[in-house]
Each structure stands twice: as C-alpha cells, then as structure tokens.
Design a protein around this motif. Structure first.
Motif, PDB file in Angstrom:
ATOM      1  N   LEU A  18       0.904  -1.129   0.149  1.00 38.03           N
ATOM      2  CA  LEU A  18      -0.087  -0.063   0.217  1.00 38.03           C
ATOM      3  C   LEU A  18       0.906   1.209  -0.018  1.00 38.03           C
ATOM      4  O   LEU A  18       1.669   1.357   0.873  1.00 38.03           O
ATOM      5  N   VAL A  19       0.916   2.149  -0.876  1.00 38.78           N
ATOM      6  CA  VAL A  19       1.472   3.304  -1.194  1.00 38.78           C
ATOM      7  C   VAL A  19       0.504   4.473  -0.956  1.00 38.78           C
ATOM      8  O   VAL A  19      -0.189   4.542  -1.831  1.00 38.78           O
ATOM      9  N   TYR A  37       3.589   0.764   3.066  1.00 38.28           N
ATOM     10  CA  TYR A  37       3.346  -0.551   4.023  1.00 38.28           C
ATOM     11  C   TYR A  37       3.410  -1.968   2.996  1.00 38.28           C
ATOM     12  O   TYR A  37       2.777  -1.679   1.967  1.00 38.28           O
ATOM     13  N   GLU A  38       4.232  -2.607   3.288  1.00 34.51           N
ATOM     14  CA  GLU A  38       4.405  -3.706   2.554  1.00 34.51           C
ATOM     15  C   GLU A  38       4.352  -5.051   3.487  1.00 34.51           C
ATOM     16  O   GLU A  38       5.318  -5.249   4.181  1.00 34.51           O
ATOM     17  N   THR A  65      -6.608  -4.378   6.647  1.00 32.51           N
ATOM     18  CA  THR A  65      -5.915  -3.863   7.779  1.00 32.51           C
ATOM     19  C   THR A  65      -4.616  -4.469   7.726  1.00 32.51           C
ATOM     20  O   THR A  65      -4.538  -5.541   7.324  1.00 32.51           O
ATOM     21  N   PHE A  66      -3.378  -3.796   8.295  1.00 31.20           N
ATOM     22  CA  PHE A  66      -2.303  -4.391   8.351  1.00 31.20           C
ATOM     23  C   PHE A  66      -2.309  -5.355   9.366  1.00 31.20           C
ATOM     24  O   PHE A  66      -2.587  -5.147  10.657  1.00 31.20           O
ATOM     25  N   THR A 122       6.293  -4.482   6.933  1.00 29.90           N
ATOM     26  CA  THR A 122       7.097  -3.438   7.011  1.00 29.90           C
ATOM     27  C   THR A 122       6.477  -2.068   6.589  1.00 29.90           C
ATOM     28  O   THR A 122       5.812  -1.793   5.494  1.00 29.90           O
ATOM     29  N   TYR A 123       6.772  -0.968   7.639  1.00 29.22           N
ATOM     30  CA  TYR A 123       6.038   0.258   7.063  1.00 29.22           C
ATOM     31  C   TYR A 123       7.133   1.299   7.115  1.00 29.22           C
ATOM     32  O   TYR A 123       7.906   1.418   8.073  1.00 29.22           O
TER      33      TYR A 123
END
Length: 146
Positions: free
Chosen positions: A74-75, A82-83, A90-91, A96-97
C-alpha cells in the motif's frame, strides 16, 4: 475412478470463474485485476489486483471477499509505504511500514497497530529492537555496531 454420488442435502460445490477486469468506480477509483461473481451476481475482488484511488493511494496485492487479504503493498500519496500481510483491509501479520522520512518499522502488526516483536530504524539509521504495543515501546534496545 468412479464418481461418488452426492448425498441428499449436501450443498453444491460453488465454482467461480476468475475474471480479469478493469473497473472505474463512481468515485473515480480504479481496479485492475482478478475478481469473481458474488452470490448476488455482483463482482467481488478476489485474487491479485491493483486498486488506485483518485488521490493517488495504490494497493497492489491479494484480495479476498472484496477486501485486502493476503500479501500486498500500500503506497500513500505522502510517500509512506506498507508492505506485508493484510487481513480485512488492515495491516495484520508481518510487515514493513516506511514513513516519508525513511524511518521504518519492521515487525508484527495487529489491526493496523504495531504489536509484538519488531525493529524500528529511525531517519538517522539507528536500529531500535524490542516489543511494541501500538504507540508504546517500553524497553527498546539500541542496536550498536561494534
């Protein structure tokens, strides 16, 4: 190999064909990727796809039941990224953020919150290791290279 007959009252197996679509939503968001037909004959994002919002946020990854589920990236327009693992938009899980200033958290997430063992790398490159509980991280240890 003989086929076993179905017993009465046994539900039919649901077979969904995967469709590759390019959709523009009424709010001008875009989705390019895989989907299946839902029970009400609508389309549901399932499989791999890319969703881009009008303001420039992009999610690229796995979908299930029309939600971000599985692994993805998510960019944000701010440059934050966030990957990792997602659950119900949701994360959730390992990920990794990375903030726009390049500081980074690598570790466990629980419903969008830093939760559990992880590592924070600040903008100067210092690594802090420990247990995170949302915004608190008592007892972090600075990793020193000697």
């Amino acid at each position: 190999m003989p086929v076993k007959p179905k017993k009465k009252g046994q539900p039919k197996e649901k077979v969904s064909d995967v469709l590759n679509v390019n959709v523009i939503f009424p709010n001008e968001d875009r989705y390019d990727g895989e989907c299946t037909r839902s029970d009400d004959a609508g389309l549901e994002r399932n499989g791999f796809g890319v969703h881009t919002t009008l303001n420039g946020m992009t999610y690229s990854g796995q979908w299930n039941n029309d939600k971000m589920n599985g692994t993805g990236k998510l960019v944000h327009p701010s440059g934050a990224v966030y990957e990792g693992e997602f659950k119900d938009n949701t994360f959730h899980g390992m990920g990794t953020y990375t903030w726009p200033n390049n500081s980074q958290y690598i570790g466990s997430f629980n419903e969008n919150k830093l939760e559990g063992e992880g590592k924070f790398i600040d903008a100067e490159g210092y690594e802090w290791i420990g247990t995170f509980h949302y915004k608190a991280a008592p007892g972090l240890k600075l990793k020193l290279d000697m």
